[in-house]
Write a protein that holds these residues in place. Structure first.
Motif, short mmCIF file in Angstrom:
data_model
loop_
_atom_site.label_atom_id
_atom_site.label_comp_id
_atom_site.label_asym_id
_atom_site.label_seq_id
_atom_site.Cartn_x
_atom_site.Cartn_y
_atom_site.Cartn_z
N ILE A 135 17.29 1.01 -1.18
CA ILE A 135 15.81 1.49 -1.09
C ILE A 135 15.79 2.92 -0.87
CG2 ILE A 135 13.83 1.35 0.35
CD1 ILE A 135 14.57 -1.36 -0.83
N GLN A 136 16.80 3.66 -0.52
CA GLN A 136 16.86 5.07 -0.43
C GLN A 136 16.80 5.51 -1.67
OE1 GLN A 136 16.60 7.12 2.49
NE2 GLN A 136 15.95 8.51 0.93
N THR A 137 17.63 5.07 -2.74
CA THR A 137 17.85 5.32 -3.88
C THR A 137 16.71 5.30 -4.87
OG1 THR A 137 20.14 4.97 -3.84
CG2 THR A 137 19.17 5.15 -5.88
N ALA A 138 15.87 4.10 -4.46
CA ALA A 138 14.56 3.60 -5.31
C ALA A 138 13.93 4.79 -5.11
CB ALA A 138 14.33 2.00 -5.27
N ILE A 139 13.67 4.92 -3.84
CA ILE A 139 12.27 6.00 -3.31
C ILE A 139 12.68 7.26 -4.12
CG2 ILE A 139 11.29 7.07 -1.21
CD1 ILE A 139 11.86 4.68 0.55
N LYS A 140 13.78 7.57 -3.89
CA LYS A 140 14.11 9.12 -4.45
C LYS A 140 13.99 9.21 -5.94
CE LYS A 140 17.77 10.73 -1.17
NZ LYS A 140 19.23 11.29 -0.79
N ARG A 141 14.24 8.11 -6.63
CA ARG A 141 14.14 7.98 -8.07
C ARG A 141 12.76 7.46 -8.53
NH1 ARG A 141 20.22 5.28 -9.82
NH2 ARG A 141 21.45 7.08 -9.02
N GLU A 142 12.05 6.97 -7.50
CA GLU A 142 10.49 6.14 -7.79
C GLU A 142 11.00 5.03 -8.88
OE1 GLU A 142 7.13 9.18 -6.49
OE2 GLU A 142 7.33 8.83 -8.57
N SER A 143 11.83 4.60 -8.83
CA SER A 143 12.23 3.38 -9.64
C SER A 143 11.60 1.98 -9.40
CB SER A 143 13.73 3.22 -9.98
OG SER A 143 14.31 3.16 -8.57
N ASN A 144 11.52 1.25 -10.28
CA ASN A 144 11.10 -0.18 -9.99
C ASN A 144 12.18 -0.96 -9.32
OD1 ASN A 144 8.61 -0.04 -11.11
ND2 ASN A 144 9.65 -0.24 -13.27
N LEU A 145 11.72 -2.01 -8.51
CA LEU A 145 12.78 -2.82 -7.79
C LEU A 145 12.62 -4.15 -8.46
CD1 LEU A 145 11.23 -2.05 -4.27
CD2 LEU A 145 13.29 -1.38 -5.02
N LYS A 146 13.83 -4.89 -8.44
CA LYS A 146 13.91 -6.27 -9.03
C LYS A 146 13.00 -7.12 -8.31
CE LYS A 146 18.85 -5.24 -10.12
NZ LYS A 146 20.33 -5.86 -9.98
N ASP A 147 12.89 -8.12 -9.02
CA ASP A 147 12.05 -9.19 -8.49
C ASP A 147 12.65 -10.03 -7.32
OD1 ASP A 147 10.93 -10.63 -11.64
OD2 ASP A 147 10.22 -8.70 -10.31
N GLU A 148 14.04 -9.84 -7.32
CA GLU A 148 14.71 -10.60 -6.14
C GLU A 148 14.54 -9.69 -4.92
OE1 GLU A 148 15.79 -10.04 -9.09
OE2 GLU A 148 16.77 -11.46 -9.99
N THR A 149 14.49 -8.39 -5.10
CA THR A 149 14.36 -7.75 -3.97
C THR A 149 13.01 -7.49 -3.33
OG1 THR A 149 15.89 -5.77 -4.82
CG2 THR A 149 14.27 -5.15 -3.22
N LEU A 150 11.72 -7.94 -4.13
CA LEU A 150 10.49 -7.86 -3.71
C LEU A 150 10.41 -9.36 -3.14
CD1 LEU A 150 8.52 -6.41 -6.63
CD2 LEU A 150 9.03 -5.11 -4.68
N ASN A 151 11.00 -10.27 -3.35
CA ASN A 151 10.77 -11.40 -2.96
C ASN A 151 11.67 -11.53 -1.56
OD1 ASN A 151 9.39 -12.83 -4.83
ND2 ASN A 151 11.36 -13.46 -6.24
#
Length: 223
Positions: A34-50
């Protein structure tokens, strides 16, 4: 401006007063994902959101995925299903509210599947299931809408969502759509909210058999 789901995930972390590391553990994610996704403002996988939605069940899936509505589910989940009495408002499983303007060629009497007793919607006429995606994201296939019949078709709340049932002159439609004003006051415009469904449907008021305003909905995560 469009905001990615990762920005709403940050709001979830703040809401539960967790640090990112603890949030990842709660959701069962690898360290720093999550930290990496926040820094890069990248999309999350559907599995992560679920995984997030499964762990924090009070979070609205519609809000997390699209930004529409409120982060925390409304108290519309606090309804009571009654199968052994006629208290509440009838739910008709076999009368589908088409989000795709599908024609229905029968208009027979249905026996309610059960009754729903939810105080805020107890003045409604019926609960009906939604099919099709033309009203996404406001009303999605699989959700249940609470509808109240209106008797005076000259008093319409323009721009609101209605369930409209028509006669054969208008192809026997039973559909849920936004209703908009037409310069010819004998007609109304039916419009989808999903931008992928282009084009208006114009019908004569005299061809409307029944018209119901949609007062709210119940969201089902599983059918």
């Amino acid at each position: 401006m469009y905001r990615k789901p990762i920005n709403r995930v940050k709001e979830v972390i703040d809401y539960y007063k967790l640090n990112i590391s603890n949030f990842e553990k709660e959701v069962g994610l690898s360290n720093n994902s999550i930290q990496t996704a926040i820094k890069r403002e990248s999309n999350l996988k559907d599995e992560t959101l679920n995984s997030i939605l499964n762990r924090f069940s009070e979070i609205s899936a519609e809000w997390l995925l699209t930004g529409n509505g409120q982060m925390i589910k409304s108290d519309s989940d606090n309804y009571k299903i009654i199968t052994s009495s006629t208290d509440g408002v009838p739910y008709y499983e076999n009368i589908e509210v088409s989000g795709g303007a599908l024609p229905m060629y029968s208009d027979y009497k249905e026996t309610p599947t059960f009754y729903i007793n939810y105080e805020h919607f107890n003045d409604c006429t019926a609960y009906l299931p939604v099919v099709g995606d033309s009203m996404y994201p406001s009303y999605c296939s699989g959700e249940i809408v609470a509808v109240k019949e209106i008797l005076n078709k000259d008093v319409i709340q323009w721009g609101e969502t209605y369930f409209v049932a028509t006669n054969g002159n208008a192809n026997d439609l039973k559909t849920i759509k936004q209703v908009h004003y037409h310069e010819d006051e004998s007609k109304i415009i039916l419009r989808a909210s999903n931008p992928n469904f282009k084009g208006d449907i114009v019908i004569n008021k005299e061809d409307i058999l029944h018209m119901f305003i949609v007062k709210g909905k119940i969201k089902r995560n599983q059918l």
